[in-house]
Write a protein that holds these residues in place. Structure first.
Motif: not given
Lengths: 412, 288
Positions: A353-363, A285-290
């Motif tokens: 795409v989702g997995q990449k975001v999840m792998a980005g860490g707890e934040a 969603a807009p603004g929630t890329q990470d």
């Protein structure tokens, strides 16, 4: 002698029957739609492959299943396992001493290392693991019609400001800028997307994880409410009490540009014969890329006493946590495996795409209402959101103030 | 004689038992739960009026509660009015009266869920009546009550009246047919216009029947959960919420048995406060 042999055979037979029933496992869930029932049958097949007998206990809808589970437990005939949405309700059952402790399976499989920290926190009650998370649905997806955006010669919006700037142009071209239905589910999803997308992940975490009432009354949250209010004028008048799949149909028929929804919408698209990347696209969603707003299903195991029942439960818990099984399950369910170490190469483009975001860490890993609050607090927030959405006269300041009160009273 | 009495008692006793346990027992149990802090599972520790304080501090409850009175009064008046009117019209020996009777009774055979869904479609501005009239050429036509927080509750009344008035018509028609023909003959001799006969003589004679009708509609009002769920979902927002939906939401979705019990207790209390004096008045009138 012959008689003895018969007796012996008979006793062996009963022993065998008994052993077979030892591996019987009744599993209760509410996954009855096409993709869902195929997903749950992955568990069933795997369990049978490992020598057990799966007894399917499907109910129609969460409420029916909750009632059936509680009745079965109260009646002294508990199922081997039952599905529930992660959250306070399962924790309360554990606090009442109704759930089995899975510590040995969890430490043998080193679950703590492989699950997102928020999930570990949620499935742990008084230091004991009490449930198996099996998936990670994302709630902050933007599903858009590729046809509409190519006709407009536009790219899907990357921020809410960008959307609000372009919305009039989309409207003028004869399309609905956003498909939105006025019910608690959909206003909730839009709120995740505006709070994370406009208010920011930090404000989101302060409210959802720390239950900080002051943060819930901050300017960041107010801006999220203001954005929701501005989005409202680009939704259609027929949205009142419209179910989410009816709202999604507006995107499927290229009447609306996009809809904010969870990744369970993919099942609806494929039922309509549409494929990702062709007729429709998915982006955060807009603004929630990470950011990835997690929606999680768990299986919990009622406390039982017979050793064979306990063995069956252990076997179920192990296989549900098996990375390969989780990937297979989530292929049909449309979500990510709860285990972050699973190989998701075979899942679709959205999941990648989702997995990449999840792998980005707890934040990046944000909780949804159920992960963050009890059902009572969640209900109060949903009431506020739906009231705000359908009452144009209500100011964002008032909404923020009420929101802050709810969060302050939510407890920890 | 004694045996027959015994048989009657034996047959009735399960009903009495069910009444006592399921209705009165559960009502008392619910009332007790409303003064505890019960959440997902019941707790029996007394907690005072905490649930009631919270209940009346909840904006959604205040909307739902006042909606019950608004919806109740309008639904009872509307259904009774329309039902009696239809019965009188059919009683005037119109042609094809059995056809009309069937048409008016038909909605009753449809469940509230289907009624609500159908009316939701009809009233939806984008696909329903408004869209239809606009398609005929009146492009400025607006009928969007179901999407307006201040009007949505009236659309529920509309659907409720549509659904129930056939039943009231049937009951009242049976009553009208039972009126002594001599009365009609006498009024004709006196040259009294028929509408006055209905208003001043026949309908007052059917008063006990009307009480039955009011009770029937009132029960439909109190339990009108499915209609709201199917038609407006309590929306827009919670503008058309009713206590029944509030109670179910809190008891099952929000795992807050205490709030749900308090709401149910207030619901029962307010219905009794309104209906009990009315019934007392009407029933004592009959004894006279």
């Amino acid at each position: 002698m012959a008689r003895h042999r018969i007796l012996f055979l008979a006793s062996v037979a009963t022993l065998l029957v008994h052993q077979a029933s030892a591996q019987d496992a009744q599993v209760m869930h509410w996954w009855t739609s096409g993709g869902e029932s195929r997903a749950v049958s992955v568990f069933a097949k795997e369990y049978e492959k490992r020598g057990g007998k799966w007894i399917d206990g499907a109910s129609v809808g969460p409420q029916a299943e909750h009632a059936a589970v509680l009745n079965a437990i109260a009646g002294g005939n508990p199922p081997a396992a039952f599905q529930w949405n992660i959250g306070v309700a399962v924790r309360q059952l554990a606090e009442q001493g109704l759930l089995a402790n899975l510590d040995d399976v969890a430490s043998a499989g080193d679950w703590k290392r492989h699950l997102p920290p928020l999930l570990v926190k949620n499935i742990t009650v008084d230091g004991h693991v009490i449930a198996v998370p099996v998936n990670l649905h994302g709630a902050n997806w933007m599903f858009y019609s590729t046809k509409v955006f190519s006709a407009l010669n536009m790219a899907p919006p990357k921020t809410w400001d960008e959307f609000l700037a372009e919305a009039d142009k989309i409207k003028a071209a004869g399309y609905l800028p956003i498909a939105m239905g006025g019910n608690a589910q959909q206003t909730g999803w839009l709120f995740y997307a505006t709070l994370a997308g406009v208010g920011g992940k930090e404000a989101y975490r302060k409210v959802f994880v720390a239950h900080d009432g002051q943060a819930a009354g901050s300017d960041e949250v107010r801006r999220a409410f203001e954005t929701m209010g501005k989005i409202r004028q680009y939704a259609d008048a027929g949205g009142t009490n419209r179910k989410w799949n009816d709202t999604l149909a507006l995107v499927e028929t290229n009447k609306a540009a996009f809809m904010i929804a969870g990744d369970w919408a993919k099942g609806d698209f494929s039922a309509a014969g549409m494929t990702v990347g062709k007729e429709y696209g998915c982006l955060p969603a807009p603004g929630t890329q990470d950011a990835y707003v997690m929606t999680v299903d768990v299986f919990a195991f009622p406390k039982v006493t017979k050793p064979d029942q306990i063995a069956a439960q252990r076997k179920l818990a192990e296989l549900m946590m098996d990375p390969a099984v989780q990937v297979e399950f989530n292929k049909f369910k449309g979500s990510l495996p709860a285990r972050l170490d699973a190989d998701v190469g075979s899942l679709d483009a959205c999941a990648q795409v989702g997995q990449k975001v999840m792998a980005g860490g707890e934040a990046n890993q944000l909780p949804n209402f159920a992960l963050a609050f009890g059902p009572d607090t969640q209900g109060q927030i949903e009431d506020l959101l739906i009231h705000y959405w359908s009452t144009p006269g209500m100011s964002a300041v008032d909404a923020t103030k009420e929101f802050s009160t709810i969060i302050a009273n939510a407890g920890s | 004689m004694r045996i027959r009495n015994l048989a009657a008692k034996a047959v009735l006793s399960p009903t009495v038992l069910v009444m006592l346990v399921c209705f009165y027992g559960c009502a008392i149990w619910t009332a007790y739960l409303s003064v505890t802090r019960s959440a997902l599972l019941p707790s029996y520790q007394f907690a005072g009026l905490f649930q009631y304080v919270r209940l009346f501090g909840t904006p959604r409850w205040n909307v739902a509660w006042s909606n019950m009175f608004l919806f109740g009064v309008l639904d009872i008046l509307g259904t009774l009015g329309l039902g009696v009117l239809l019965a009188v019209l059919i009683d005037r020996q119109v042609h094809f009266q059995s056809v009309f009777r069937t048409i008016f009774l038909y909605p009753l055979s449809i469940s509230f869920i289907v009624t609500g869904l159908t009316w939701q479609w009809v009233l939806s501005p984008t696909i329903g009546f408004q869209n239809f009239v606009r398609g005929l050429g009146w492009s400025d036509f607006v009928f969007d009550w179901i999407t307006r927080p201040d009007r949505a509750i009236y659309t529920l009344v509309f659907a409720g009246v549509w659904h129930q008035s056939g039943l009231i018509m049937a009951i009242m028609l049976a009553g009208l047919r039972g009126v002594d023909r001599e009365i009609w003959r006498a009024t004709r001799v006196e040259a009294i216009p028929p509408w006055r006969v209905y208003l001043n003589i026949v309908l007052p004679m059917l008063r006990p029947l009307m009480v039955t009708c009011v009770v029937l509609i009132a029960i439909a009002v109190v339990k009108s959960y499915d209609l709201v769920v199917a038609m407006t979902g309590g929306g827009p927002g919670y503008a058309s919420d009713l206590p029944g939906k509030f109670v179910v939401d809190f008891a099952f979705e929000r795992a807050n048995i205490g709030q749900a019990s308090a709401a149910a207790a207030v619901m029962l209390g307010s219905v009794l406060t309104v209906l009990a004096p009315y019934l007392y008045l009407e029933l004592s009138r009959r004894d006279r």
